[in-house]
Scaffold this active site. Sequence first.
Site, mmCIF file in Angstrom:
data_model
loop_
_atom_site.group_PDB
_atom_site.id
_atom_site.type_symbol
_atom_site.label_atom_id
_atom_site.label_comp_id
_atom_site.label_asym_id
_atom_site.label_seq_id
_atom_site.Cartn_x
_atom_site.Cartn_y
_atom_site.Cartn_z
ATOM 1 C CB CYS A 1 -1.073 -0.042 1.232
ATOM 2 S SG CYS A 1 -0.386 -0.144 2.699
ATOM 3 C CE1 TYR A 2 2.307 4.441 5.083
ATOM 4 C CE2 TYR A 2 2.917 2.068 5.928
ATOM 5 C CZ TYR A 2 2.400 3.232 6.047
ATOM 6 O OH TYR A 2 1.993 3.767 7.213
#
Lengths: 338, 338, 338, 338
Positions: A151-152
């Site tokens: 996600c990051y």
Amino acid sequence: MNKYSKASPRGQQKLRTGVVGATGYAGQELLNRLARHPGVELVAAMSSGRPASSDASPDAAVRVADLAPAYTGALTCTPASVAAMQEAGAEFVFLATPPEVSTEWVEGLPEGVQIVDLSGAYRFRDDVVYGWPEKNREAIQRARVVSNPGCYATAALTALWPLLKAGIIEADGIICDAKSGASGAGKGLRADLHFVELEANCKAYSVFTHRHAPEIARHAGMAGDGAASFIFTPHLLPTARGILATHYLRLAPGVEAAAIAASYDSAYAAEPFVRVRGTRLPELRDVNHTNYCDVGWNVRGRQVVVVTALDNLVKGAAGQALQNFNLMAGWPEATGLL
Amino acid sequence: MNKYSKASPRGQQKLRTGVVGATGYAGQELLNRLARHPGVELVAAMSSGRPASSDASPDAAVRVADLAPAYTGALTCTPASVAAMQEAGAEFVFLATPPEVSTEWVEGLPEGVQIVDLSGAYRFRDDVVYGWPEKNREAIQRARVVSNPGCYATAALTALWPLLKAGIIEADGIICDAKSGASGAGKGLRADLHFVELEANCKAYSVFTHRHAPEIARHAGMAGDGAASFIFTPHLLPTARGILATHYLRLAPGVEAAAIAASYDSAYAAEPFVRVRGTRLPELRDVNHTNYCDVGWNVRGRQVVVVTALDNLVKGAAGQALQNFNLMAGWPEATGLL
Amino acid sequence: MNKYSKASPRGQQKLRTGVVGATGYAGQELLNRLARHPGVELVAAMSSGRPASSDASPDAAVRVADLAPAYTGALTCTPASVAAMQEAGAEFVFLATPPEVSTEWVEGLPEGVQIVDLSGAYRFRDDVVYGWPEKNREAIQRARVVSNPGCYATAALTALWPLLKAGIIEADGIICDAKSGASGAGKGLRADLHFVELEANCKAYSVFTHRHAPEIARHAGMAGDGAASFIFTPHLLPTARGILATHYLRLAPGVEAAAIAASYDSAYAAEPFVRVRGTRLPELRDVNHTNYCDVGWNVRGRQVVVVTALDNLVKGAAGQALQNFNLMAGWPEATGLL
Amino acid sequence: MNKYSKASPRGQQKLRTGVVGATGYAGQELLNRLARHPGVELVAAMSSGRPASSDASPDAAVRVADLAPAYTGALTCTPASVAAMQEAGAEFVFLATPPEVSTEWVEGLPEGVQIVDLSGAYRFRDDVVYGWPEKNREAIQRARVVSNPGCYATAALTALWPLLKAGIIEADGIICDAKSGASGAGKGLRADLHFVELEANCKAYSVFTHRHAPEIARHAGMAGDGAASFIFTPHLLPTARGILATHYLRLAPGVEAAAIAASYDSAYAAEPFVRVRGTRLPELRDVNHTNYCDVGWNVRGRQVVVVTALDNLVKGAAGQALQNFNLMAGWPEATGLL
């Protein structure tokens, strides 16, 4: 061509599909979207752990309809088992599982089965396609196994990759200060995720040590000093969803500010899920519950601040996995994502 | 006079004080306030469970200063032990423990030690004083052992007791619809208290079965049909702290609306910690982090809606416990509570 | 047959559709759903007030795409004008406007235009259909103008109407204690809706005076003493969305508890958007962002507690308006709502 | 010695004290603390604007007890007036007012009156003491007028000043990525501070343009290139209170990591309100509702990440103002702050 690539492209057809890790946040988000996808027949939802429900008895089977309100069928969640998945006749499997479990499944499933793995197990492998469509669309279309980005990482790559590829920013000393909602930490019970603890809190964690830092460095194309000096600082926000990532960059000598816009436009103008916002910086509420990653920036002299925003469970996990499914299975890329 | 009463009143003196259940939310709130109380020398903070801290190793002793920022001494939290408490020379002990643990401590401590028990263990005993100062101040002043009321019970009693005592409302069919922040459920990890689950949620629970219902009925003076027909419905709010309780009552035949104000004024005009608000209904933010319980009401014909608000960890737990300490130890009642 | 009914049923066709009140929360939710509806061609989005956006200059036209991310066209929001709406050729108009504005529009639009009015202006009129499909489906199908129910009213009617219709509960002394998220109060700036004020707050308001109380009484079929003695108490929750309504009822003499389930099943078994939960009480997170209203209940002797939950912006406003659109325009009832 | 310095030190005495800007968040926090301060007799609370209360009529005088629960006197809030303040006999005045109002007051009050100004009006003046006790304690003790630092500035100075003073970090290219709760934006009504808008949001704002950036540069001792290249990026968090500031620094050539701890220890070991945490990074919940600023850091090679945390209304505003009061009036520095 290796065992993680696909023999031949499929046409549009309903694929028998399974989800492993169905009770986690990414699994649930995925089930909800698969339930409405015209190309998906859900044949199995499996979980390796206990049902993470407050009122369910541990013995009771969790109904998929309770995990994913959009699903109206009768399927229940069953214990994770490669054999049972094969028995269910799955042609496509999503793995929303820990890395060690994913490895077991990827190696255990027969080569006819297509896979999107949401864990970090295959993100550093040269022989597995990294499933970030904005960079690797064609390879994804040909792949049998795709490794879905973190996600990051998705938030940071969206900011960094076009600028590094164009060579318009200095490659070393790049900083990403990222802020994430609590669903990014998963559904497991942790003292610091108790409502009372997080409600009015904010904190940095895993400074210099987060596993997404090398993932970002690798796929953004940093090398040598650039990769070594890249700083990634994640923070926990008192929200359920969303990542806001603030990047600190320097223009390479002689480069004009206008090159930023040109690079982003060149990279993303045709992308369905990246919105180039110019100097209007993105906010979480612009992207939550959507598959968009928004990018905006401000420049002062050679200093550049780039902000990206996405929903960690959608573009940062399940939505991107479905985008990869669409590419791998021959569906229009936005099917089930708008 | 029994073994739960006190031989003779003490004068103002610094009491050697211990806390059992120091790592829970009520325990922490209590330690923070004891740390600033002129009549308290904290000699022991004990915990029966694991330190509920995200980053502490289970072996490490938790420093009281980490549990209670206002405490500046060197004490660490130790395993719960009646013998160790006696060894520490405690003259006054607070029990923020489960009922079965409280019973063991109350029966185990020597009769010279004064006790406030925050559990429900002694709330239905005729020979133990129920520590609601607004009703039982004099008995508390003479007591050796006091049973601190439940958080919901304090909110409901503040609304109900003056009206029932005055006989101006019908005693049967009373309804209390109460809403509480998550700290009321304690620090234990539970799926429904995970930040992501509670953040945008609200739900009713334990309808007809919550243990505070009979506690309220008993101490408000309901009897027979009144107690049997009393309905108490707790709800979980997406906040850390606070109880808002909405009560539905009917005026007894022939009673004027003005009797409500008269009853509350008569009961609470001299009370330091109950604020009678009239028709201006209380809100959580008026009372959070304070020891006040506010009461307001609206009347239409014979129908009465009474709203009370308090902080479940202060007037609903640790603050009221300290109010009882002040009464039992001979200090001005508001010491350490403003 | 009157001027608020429809001459003849339409077949499935794309209707030229306008929205008035496009910048409010209900208007935005509606635009987002209309954008994906196969039977809607959006021809106008109008607003009577200033654009409620923090960074827009008051002169700038607001793009509909900024109000509703699902909309990908080029329409901008224009000042509310009946003439301009006619010029745009609207065949169907949604009014998410204050009552006095709605009246002007309903009376001003030509009789060929179908209307769903989300305000309270027509909820007490015998000659206008009250748009609660669970009760008035057939009349809605024949209507030209439909008055969309209030958000609280939908929650309360779902609980009350089947039981009153079946005559199995006492009709007087009914209580509804309702809790709503802040979007129910609208987008207008108010001191008590400032983030800092509401963040950890909860309060009751408009006790005995809320305009939804007579709306509920009328459409639930209460009469005389029942309507006069009905108590409705709304509360403000520190959440963005959702209504949880807790109802206190008494079974009529001689009625068994099983009659509750029978009445709800009879009323709702075939309903696409009411889920009968039995003794499992609904929570906000089950219904937020959906068009469902869930109902659950607990019984003790003759006492009944019924809890309903819905999303105030969906089943409580825009979703129900679209459900009415589907009925009025001849589309399957769930189109655009799953 | 100028007109902003004090003729002679006062001994401990009760000072007649006034607050201007009493209805804002900083004003309220200040009143709450002044109410309990042994050296303060509150003689006036003034406000230039309308009472920021949802239910008060604009004409009604706001009672100070409603603004500050700890205050039990009868004072009401009155319109801001220098003459009225003099009439009230104020010896010490706090200005929680906009800069242009502060200037008027500082220049208008007689020279016998001591002043702490919480606005930014005097933060860039050589002849007015900047009220950051950790750096300027002795000057504050001699001052008649003190300019209280900004909230973000206090968080950043705590991180930067000791390291810059020691010369152990490179002075240019310093970055501060700061996150603040909504009370930092004040009580004024703004669309982006509406609960529904902020509840699940996070955003950056005023990148390269925030007025605290030059304030930080000036008082941290940056000069020339350092000041010009300093980047300060504020973000809005979905919380009521607290600032978490993450700083990105580089060790000067040849400096060891241990110099960081040595510099902080040297600067803060004796400070009552700075807690040096080492590698344990601070969190908002450690500092909220306290006057502490916590500092922690992690080092990798020459890269340093320093995190500071404070409560923007306490150490970032009213608490620090009271700390300055204590120094200016001769009270122990922590009086009223623990």
